[in-house]
Design an enzyme around this catalytic site. Structure first.
Site, PDB file in Angstrom:
ATOM      1  NE  ARG A  71     -75.672 -41.908 -56.320  1.00 36.82           N
ATOM      2  CZ  ARG A  71     -75.944 -41.870 -57.615  1.00 36.82           C
ATOM      3  NH1 ARG A  71     -75.403 -40.943 -58.384  1.00 36.82           N
ATOM      4  NH2 ARG A  71     -76.746 -42.767 -58.148  1.00 36.82           N
ATOM      5  CB  ALA A  83     -82.111 -45.288 -59.979  1.00 38.23           C
ATOM      6  CD  GLU A 100     -80.679 -45.462 -66.346  1.00 37.65           C
ATOM      7  OE1 GLU A 100     -79.618 -45.778 -65.752  1.00 37.65           O
ATOM      8  OE2 GLU A 100     -80.733 -44.544 -67.184  1.00 37.65           O
ATOM      9  CD  GLU A 104     -77.436 -47.434 -62.981  1.00 38.57           C
ATOM     10  OE1 GLU A 104     -78.037 -48.054 -62.083  1.00 38.57           O
ATOM     11  OE2 GLU A 104     -77.270 -46.198 -62.975  1.00 38.57           O
ATOM     12  CD  GLU A 151     -73.479 -44.726 -64.431  1.00 39.68           C
ATOM     13  OE1 GLU A 151     -73.056 -45.119 -65.535  1.00 39.68           O
ATOM     14  OE2 GLU A 151     -74.649 -44.354 -64.232  1.00 39.68           O
TER      15      GLU A 151
END
Length: 210
Positions: A71, A83, A100, A104, A151
């Site tokens: 992040r 999320a 999601e 993910e 990701e």
């Protein structure tokens, strides 16, 4: 003095002027001139946000499915629960959460409930997040969803809920949805169990959906 009604209620102070100094791909910045209770006005700058969903996915061994992702604003790799943004206005949040979890983590769940709803930073952002509890999880058949950018470097793990609670209280875990989710589930188990949670399609006034 009696006990006040402890629940958040809708209210909107009068806005006399609005500017939008920045509009990004998904979020923006707005400046409102707001009339205060004494009649004066004050400028309030805040980030506009479409809203988000998050999923605390719990397996049969009481482990939570986690992702580790870089992040950039906080310059850290954070452990998080799956999320994502509510990309389509009025989108059903359950459908977004299921998407999601698939994209993910390549996982699906049979049992869905609303764990809790939160505003992430109401003093400076209008983002609302609905956190779901997903149980009876299993792998999705077929090829994984192709990921990119941050990701592409994502790690997956399954960690016991009790271990995550210890990590939150020790200051080792910081993602807001993870922190709220694991503590909320722990509280639910101490006061009636997950069956007392709201159904997955419960109304969400912060982000109405059809």
């Amino acid at each position: 003095m009696g006990t006040p009604d402890i629940r958040d209620t809708p209210e909107e102070w009068r806005v006399t002027a609005t500017e939008t100094p920045f509009t990004g791909n998904k979020t923006g910045v707005r400046t409102d001139e707001v009339v205060m209770p004494d009649g004066s006005t004050a400028r309030r700058d805040y980030q506009t946000h479409p809203g988000s969903v998050a999923v605390l996915a719990l397996d049969e061994r009481d482990r939570v499915l986690l992702l580790r992702q870089y992040r950039h604003p906080v310059r850290q790799k954070l452990w998080e629960i799956p999320a994502g943004l509510l990309d389509v206005p009025g989108e059903n949040p359950l459908h977004a959460a299921q998407r999601e979890l698939y994209e993910e983590a390549h996982v699906k769940a049979e049992d869905w409930r609303v764990l809790t709803d939160v505003y992430t930073s109401p003093g400076g952002c209008d983002e609302a997040v609905r956190i779901f509890l997903a149980r009876e999880i299993s792998a999705v058949e077929g090829e994984r969803f192709e990921v990119s950018e941050e990701e592409a470097d994502m790690e997956l793990a399954r960690v016991p809920l009790a271990e995550l609670v210890r990590g939150v209280l020790a200051g080792d875990l910081h993602n807001n949805c993870l922190v709220v989710g694991v503590l909320a589930l722990t509280a639910v188990r101490a006061s009636g169990g997950p069956e007392t949670l709201r159904p997955a399609g419960a109304p969400w006034p912060a982000r109405p959906f059809s």
